[in-house]
Scaffold this motif. Structure first.
Motif, PDB file in Angstrom:
ATOM      1  N   LEU A   1       0.841  -1.204   0.000  1.00  0.00           N
ATOM      2  CA  LEU A   1       0.000   0.000   0.000  1.00  0.00           C
ATOM      3  C   LEU A   1       0.872   1.249   0.000  1.00  0.00           C
ATOM      4  O   LEU A   1       1.924   1.277   0.632  1.00  0.00           O
ATOM      5  CB  LEU A   1      -0.912   0.007   1.237  1.00  0.00           C
ATOM      6  CG  LEU A   1      -2.022  -1.035   1.218  1.00  0.00           C
ATOM      7  CD1 LEU A   1      -2.725  -1.096   2.571  1.00  0.00           C
ATOM      8  CD2 LEU A   1      -3.022  -0.730   0.117  1.00  0.00           C
ATOM      9  N   PRO A   2       0.439   2.292  -0.708  1.00  0.00           N
ATOM     10  CA  PRO A   2       1.260   3.495  -0.816  1.00  0.00           C
ATOM     11  C   PRO A   2       1.323   4.281   0.497  1.00  0.00           C
ATOM     12  O   PRO A   2       0.480   4.102   1.375  1.00  0.00           O
ATOM     13  CB  PRO A   2       0.554   4.313  -1.892  1.00  0.00           C
ATOM     14  CG  PRO A   2      -0.856   3.862  -1.826  1.00  0.00           C
ATOM     15  CD  PRO A   2      -0.825   2.412  -1.448  1.00  0.00           C
ATOM     16  N   ALA A   3       2.309   5.154   0.584  1.00  0.00           N
ATOM     17  CA  ALA A   3       2.513   5.941   1.800  1.00  0.00           C
ATOM     18  C   ALA A   3       1.641   7.199   1.816  1.00  0.00           C
ATOM     19  O   ALA A   3       1.620   7.923   2.806  1.00  0.00           O
ATOM     20  CB  ALA A   3       3.983   6.323   1.933  1.00  0.00           C
ATOM     21  N   SER A   4       0.940   7.473   0.722  1.00  0.00           N
ATOM     22  CA  SER A   4       0.066   8.653   0.734  1.00  0.00           C
ATOM     23  C   SER A   4      -1.331   8.302   0.241  1.00  0.00           C
ATOM     24  O   SER A   4      -1.519   7.390  -0.577  1.00  0.00           O
ATOM     25  CB  SER A   4       0.668   9.770  -0.133  1.00  0.00           C
ATOM     26  OG  SER A   4       0.213   9.643  -1.457  1.00  0.00           O
ATOM     27  N   LEU A   5      -2.317   9.024   0.759  1.00  0.00           N
ATOM     28  CA  LEU A   5      -3.711   8.790   0.377  1.00  0.00           C
ATOM     29  C   LEU A   5      -3.925   9.050  -1.105  1.00  0.00           C
ATOM     30  O   LEU A   5      -4.648   8.328  -1.784  1.00  0.00           O
ATOM     31  CB  LEU A   5      -4.632   9.703   1.208  1.00  0.00           C
ATOM     32  CG  LEU A   5      -4.851   9.275   2.662  1.00  0.00           C
ATOM     33  CD1 LEU A   5      -5.405  10.442   3.477  1.00  0.00           C
ATOM     34  CD2 LEU A   5      -5.805   8.090   2.747  1.00  0.00           C
ATOM     35  N   ALA A   6      -3.284  10.100  -1.625  1.00  0.00           N
ATOM     36  CA  ALA A   6      -3.521  10.504  -3.015  1.00  0.00           C
ATOM     37  C   ALA A   6      -3.081   9.436  -4.014  1.00  0.00           C
ATOM     38  O   ALA A   6      -3.613   9.355  -5.116  1.00  0.00           O
ATOM     39  CB  ALA A   6      -2.806  11.826  -3.302  1.00  0.00           C
ATOM     40  N   GLU A   7      -2.117   8.620  -3.632  1.00  0.00           N
ATOM     41  CA  GLU A   7      -1.623   7.583  -4.553  1.00  0.00           C
ATOM     42  C   GLU A   7      -2.365   6.263  -4.403  1.00  0.00           C
ATOM     43  O   GLU A   7      -2.017   5.277  -5.062  1.00  0.00           O
ATOM     44  CB  GLU A   7      -0.140   7.311  -4.268  1.00  0.00           C
ATOM     45  CG  GLU A   7       0.795   8.419  -4.673  1.00  0.00           C
ATOM     46  CD  GLU A   7       2.147   8.213  -4.013  1.00  0.00           C
ATOM     47  OE1 GLU A   7       3.046   7.693  -4.696  1.00  0.00           O
ATOM     48  OE2 GLU A   7       2.289   8.549  -2.830  1.00  0.00           O
ATOM     49  N   SER A   8      -3.350   6.235  -3.529  1.00  0.00           N
ATOM     50  CA  SER A   8      -3.980   4.955  -3.235  1.00  0.00           C
ATOM     51  C   SER A   8      -4.774   4.449  -4.426  1.00  0.00           C
ATOM     52  O   SER A   8      -5.389   5.212  -5.158  1.00  0.00           O
ATOM     53  CB  SER A   8      -4.929   5.110  -2.052  1.00  0.00           C
ATOM     54  OG  SER A   8      -6.087   5.785  -2.477  1.00  0.00           O
TER      55      SER A   8
END
Ligand code: AMP
Ligand code: MN
Ligand code: MN
Ligand code: MN
Length: 299
Positions: A9-16
């Protein structure tokens, strides 16, 4: 050397992407059985999901079996009904370690509260002409699941008292209408304690859907955080992008984690598992980076 947790899972919400932490099955008011919901998520390319049925984890076991078979990560969860300042507030519990302690008894009392509430809703709807309201709602629900307002909405439509579900909510069941019965639900703070006591993360569900002013929403977020709540849904289904950016500021100011979910209930509508409004860049940390969700997030 610090230990690094491998995560897909990515470290930022925007990249999810490929993730949905708010969905319903036939264990509450969704229309797909848990295993079918998991299969649909898998077909749509999701890798991580949470099943968040209203006030129950009854669907989680069947969903877990399906998720294991398909290789999709499933987080046990529930969406609990609460009250705060006369408003029915929903709190999602993300329960990596399952149900323990006060949450176990809490879920039992939620089931009883839902039954007692259904009787109260029924007697109120009889006054607007829905005779035998409880039996009619039960008929709409099918056999075993706990009754919710959508069952009463469908009963009102079936009886010809309103043209559609939306009108049923607008006239009789929505916020502040006669069928919006909240007094049976526990207070927000108590429910947050159940979740935290079970080793879970308490997430304020869909903060933009309570019809609150920004100021009141801020007070709700304060009360939620003071009670031990640690996250809120930054995006829930389709959501206005400007409102989302503003909500991100409110979460950031309070150090709350952000979660994401479709609040999917049924196929056929515009929403599907994984569908939601755009996620802005912000400093809000994704809820899956919370230490109590580490094994869910780990590769
Ligand atoms: P309950 O859990 O019994 O309080 O019922 C609340 C549920 O009703 C929500 O989770 C939604 O699934 C559904 N609901 C709420 N408002 C509406 C609406 N305006 N139109 C359709 N369904 C709604
Ligand atoms: Mn629902
Ligand atoms: Mn909800
Ligand atoms: Mn929901």
């Amino acid at each position: 050397m610090p230990m690094t947790v491998l995560s897909v899972l990515p470290a930022s919400l925007a990249e999810s992407q490929g993730l949905d932490l708010h969905m319903h099955s036939t264990a509450s008011d969704g229309s797909l059985p848990p295993a079918e919901l998991v299969a649909l998520c898998h077909r749509r390319g999701l890798t991580h999901m949470a099943l968040t049925d209203h006030d129950t984890v009854a669907g989680v076991e069947a969903a877990a079996v399906a998720a294991e078979a398909l290789g999709i990560r499933l987080l046990p969860a529930t969406e609990l009904s609460t009250q705060w300042r006369g408003v029915n507030i929903h709190v999602v519990g993300l329960l990596q370690d399952g149900v323990h302690g006060a949450l176990a008894t809490g879920l039992e009392s939620q089931a009883l509260a839902r039954e007692a509430r259904a009787e109260e809703i029924a007697s109120r709807l009889e006054k607007v002409g829905l005779t035998d309201a409880l039996a009619r709602a039960r008929e709409q629900a099918g056999e075993w699941r706990p009754l919710g307002r959508p069952d009463f909405a469908r009963a009102l439509v079936a009886a010809g008292l309103v043209p559609d579900i939306a009108t049923a909510f607008r006239k009789h069941l929505g916020n502040g209408k006669r069928g919006d019965v909240k007094s049976h639900w526990p207070y927000l703070a108590e429910v947050v304690e159940w979740i935290v006591g079970s080793g879970g993360v308490a997430v304020l569900a869909h903060p933009l859907r309570y019809g609150m002013t920004r100021r009141k929403r801020g007070l709700l977020l304060d009360a939620f955080r003071d009670a031990g709540g640690e996250a809120a849904e930054l995006v829930s289904g389709f959501q206005n992008a400007d409102m989302t950016r503003d909500l991100a500021r409110q979460l950031d100011e309070r150090g709350l984690y952000g979660s994401l979910g479709s609040d999917f209930h049924s196929p056929g509508g515009p929403l599907a598992p994984g569908t939601m409004g755009s996620v802005p860049r912000s400093a809000v940390a994704p809820v899956w980076t919370h230490p109590r969700l580490a094994s869910f997030a780990a590769a």
